[in-house]
Design a protein around this motif. Structure first.
Motif, PDB file in Angstrom:
ATOM      1  N   PHE A 121       0.824  -1.197   0.000  1.00  0.00           N
ATOM      2  CA  PHE A 121       0.000   0.000   0.000  1.00  0.00           C
ATOM      3  C   PHE A 121       0.866   1.258   0.000  1.00  0.00           C
ATOM      4  O   PHE A 121       2.049   1.213   0.275  1.00  0.00           O
ATOM      5  N   ALA A 122       0.236   2.359  -0.333  1.00  0.00           N
ATOM      6  CA  ALA A 122       0.880   3.674  -0.290  1.00  0.00           C
ATOM      7  C   ALA A 122      -0.058   4.608   0.463  1.00  0.00           C
ATOM      8  O   ALA A 122      -1.221   4.278   0.699  1.00  0.00           O
ATOM      9  N   ILE A 123       0.430   5.754   0.841  1.00  0.00           N
ATOM     10  CA  ILE A 123      -0.396   6.751   1.516  1.00  0.00           C
ATOM     11  C   ILE A 123      -0.740   7.841   0.507  1.00  0.00           C
ATOM     12  O   ILE A 123       0.125   8.344  -0.196  1.00  0.00           O
ATOM     13  N   GLU A 124      -2.018   8.163   0.442  1.00  0.00           N
ATOM     14  CA  GLU A 124      -2.493   9.141  -0.531  1.00  0.00           C
ATOM     15  C   GLU A 124      -3.398  10.150   0.162  1.00  0.00           C
ATOM     16  O   GLU A 124      -4.161   9.810   1.054  1.00  0.00           O
ATOM     17  N   PHE A 125      -3.315  11.408  -0.268  1.00  0.00           N
ATOM     18  CA  PHE A 125      -4.195  12.440   0.260  1.00  0.00           C
ATOM     19  C   PHE A 125      -5.507  12.411  -0.501  1.00  0.00           C
ATOM     20  O   PHE A 125      -5.529  12.560  -1.716  1.00  0.00           O
ATOM     21  N   ARG A 126      -6.604  12.189   0.206  1.00  0.00           N
ATOM     22  CA  ARG A 126      -7.942  12.232  -0.395  1.00  0.00           C
ATOM     23  C   ARG A 126      -8.558  13.576  -0.048  1.00  0.00           C
ATOM     24  O   ARG A 126      -8.735  13.906   1.121  1.00  0.00           O
TER      25      ARG A 126
END
Length: 142
Positions: A121-126
Motif C-alpha cells: 500500500f501507499a499513503i495518498e491524500f484524499r
C-alpha cells in the motif's frame, strides 16, 4: 536593451464567452469542466425575498465569501442552487452536523493499494469538500 516582464502570481482566468445578470450585477458564466458538470444544479424557481441576490452576486464578483444565516426552510440553499445554475458552477454541500470532521472538510491521508512492485500500500491524500470545490471552480455550502 531587452526588458523582462515580471512574473505574476495572479491567476489569469480566460475571458468568459457568456455573462449573466444576477441582482443587477454582471457575472461570467463558468465553463464547467465535464467531470464536474453533474454537480451543477438544475434550474431553480427561486423568488428573491429582499436583496439577497445582489449580496450573493456582489460577493461572487469580488471573490469574497458570503454567510447566509436564517431558520430552516427560508431558501438559503435554493438561492445558492439558483446562483450555481445561472453561473454554471458546481455546488458542493457539506453538512456540518455532529460527527463531521476535518477529513470531510479538508481531506485526509489514507492507505491505498500501491502501484509499485513490492509494496502492498501507499499513503495518498484524499481531498475533502473544500479543495474539491476550489479545484472545480465551484461553490461550497456548509
Amino acid at each position: 536593451m531587452a526588458t523582462r516582464k515580471a512574473a505574476s502570481n495572479v491567476t489569469q482566468f480566460p475571458t468568459p464567452a457568456q455573462t449573466v445578470g444576477i441582482g443587477g450585477i454582471t457575472l461570467p458564466v463558468y465553463d464547467c469542466p465535464p467531470e464536474w458538470q453533474f454537480l451543477v444544479p438544475p434550474e431553480e424557481s427561486y423568488e428573491p425575498q429582499g436583496h439577497e441576490l445582489q449580496a450573493l452576486a456582489a460577493s461572487a464578483k469580488n471573490h469574497e465569501a458570503l454567510l447566509l444565516m436564517g431558520p430552516t426552510g427560508i431558501g438559503k440553499n435554493a438561492l445558492v442552487r439558483d446562483f450555481c445554475h445561472k453561473t454554471n458552477r458546481p455546488m458542493f454541500l457539506l453538512s456540518m452536523a455532529e460527527g463531521t470532521g476535518i477529513d470531510q472538510f479538508i481531506g485526509s491521508m489514507l492507505p491505498v493499494p500501491s502501484k509499485e512492485a513490492g509494496q502492498d500500500f501507499a499513503i495518498e491524500f484524499r481531498k475533502g469538500a473544500l479543495p474539491l470545490a476550489m479545484l472545480a471552480g465551484g461553490v461550497l455550502v456548509l
